[in-house]
Design a protein around this motif. Sequence first.
Motif, PDB file in Angstrom:
ATOM      1  N   TYR A  51      69.608  62.319  66.906  1.00  0.00           N
ATOM      2  CA  TYR A  51      69.060  62.372  68.160  1.00  0.00           C
ATOM      3  C   TYR A  51      70.212  62.593  69.466  1.00  0.00           C
ATOM      4  O   TYR A  51      69.363  63.315  70.419  1.00  0.00           O
ATOM      5  CB  TYR A  51      68.593  61.197  67.777  1.00  0.00           C
ATOM      6  CG  TYR A  51      68.122  60.267  69.722  1.00  0.00           C
ATOM      7  CD1 TYR A  51      66.512  61.221  69.396  1.00  0.00           C
ATOM      8  CD2 TYR A  51      68.329  59.924  70.893  1.00  0.00           C
ATOM      9  CE1 TYR A  51      65.496  60.375  70.267  1.00  0.00           C
ATOM     10  CE2 TYR A  51      67.447  59.492  72.010  1.00  0.00           C
ATOM     11  CZ  TYR A  51      65.605  59.472  71.787  1.00  0.00           C
ATOM     12  OH  TYR A  51      65.332  59.451  72.684  1.00  0.00           O
ATOM     13  N   THR A  89      63.704  54.958  70.896  1.00  0.00           N
ATOM     14  CA  THR A  89      63.432  56.303  70.181  1.00  0.00           C
ATOM     15  C   THR A  89      62.678  56.676  69.665  1.00  0.00           C
ATOM     16  O   THR A  89      62.309  57.687  69.540  1.00  0.00           O
ATOM     17  CB  THR A  89      64.716  56.432  69.730  1.00  0.00           C
ATOM     18  OG1 THR A  89      64.793  55.971  69.075  1.00  0.00           O
ATOM     19  CG2 THR A  89      66.429  56.237  70.014  1.00  0.00           C
ATOM     20  N   LYS A 125      62.492  57.175  66.178  1.00  0.00           N
ATOM     21  CA  LYS A 125      62.655  58.764  66.089  1.00  0.00           C
ATOM     22  C   LYS A 125      63.929  58.333  64.942  1.00  0.00           C
ATOM     23  O   LYS A 125      64.728  59.057  64.313  1.00  0.00           O
ATOM     24  CB  LYS A 125      62.903  60.171  66.880  1.00  0.00           C
ATOM     25  CG  LYS A 125      61.885  60.505  68.068  1.00  0.00           C
ATOM     26  CD  LYS A 125      62.462  61.066  68.881  1.00  0.00           C
ATOM     27  CE  LYS A 125      60.456  61.343  69.402  1.00  0.00           C
ATOM     28  NZ  LYS A 125      60.801  62.699  70.708  1.00  0.00           N
ATOM     29  N   THR A 158      57.493  54.961  60.533  1.00  0.00           N
ATOM     30  CA  THR A 158      56.652  55.996  61.901  1.00  0.00           C
ATOM     31  C   THR A 158      55.227  56.239  60.829  1.00  0.00           C
ATOM     32  O   THR A 158      55.677  56.997  60.221  1.00  0.00           O
ATOM     33  CB  THR A 158      57.888  56.458  61.947  1.00  0.00           C
ATOM     34  OG1 THR A 158      59.206  56.439  62.413  1.00  0.00           O
ATOM     35  CG2 THR A 158      56.966  57.448  63.672  1.00  0.00           C
ATOM     36  N   GLY A 218      53.269  61.336  63.230  1.00  0.00           N
ATOM     37  CA  GLY A 218      54.437  61.773  64.365  1.00  0.00           C
ATOM     38  C   GLY A 218      54.236  60.893  65.650  1.00  0.00           C
ATOM     39  O   GLY A 218      54.833  60.262  66.622  1.00  0.00           O
ATOM     40  N   THR A 226      53.521  57.359  68.064  1.00  0.00           N
ATOM     41  CA  THR A 226      54.033  56.384  67.945  1.00  0.00           C
ATOM     42  C   THR A 226      53.464  54.894  68.945  1.00  0.00           C
ATOM     43  O   THR A 226      54.276  54.286  69.198  1.00  0.00           O
ATOM     44  CB  THR A 226      55.242  56.552  68.668  1.00  0.00           C
ATOM     45  OG1 THR A 226      55.164  57.035  70.090  1.00  0.00           O
ATOM     46  CG2 THR A 226      56.203  57.388  68.955  1.00  0.00           C
TER      47      THR A 226
END
Length: 109
Positions: free
Chosen positions: A6, A51, A54, A78, A82, A84
């Motif tokens: 990351y 994050t 991620k 998650t 993708g 959030t």
Amino acid sequence: MNLKQYITQNGCGSATRLAKEVGMSALYLSQITTGRRKPSAVMAGRIAKATGFKVSLESLRPDIYQVFKEQGAIQQETPKNGSTDDASDDVTPPAEVGGTVQSASSEGA
């Protein structure tokens, strides 16, 4: 994705910004990134949330991730798309007493 990936992917300064956002020193975050130290359950949750999930809780603390899973505290991973949206509801932090995670199997022992 792990924390090192990351930070590498997000470029120069991302570690400093992340450390500030989660309320830890850049040195402590660096030690977590290199594997010299493990974050507390609370800090692991903060890093994952900061994050956008991620960086997975599992990559930060596989030991507590397993406890969460066994206790049913992890509702979902998650989202596959993708997104959030409502990601803050994905992980419920465990009870932390004296710096140790209390699991159902250790209560009353």
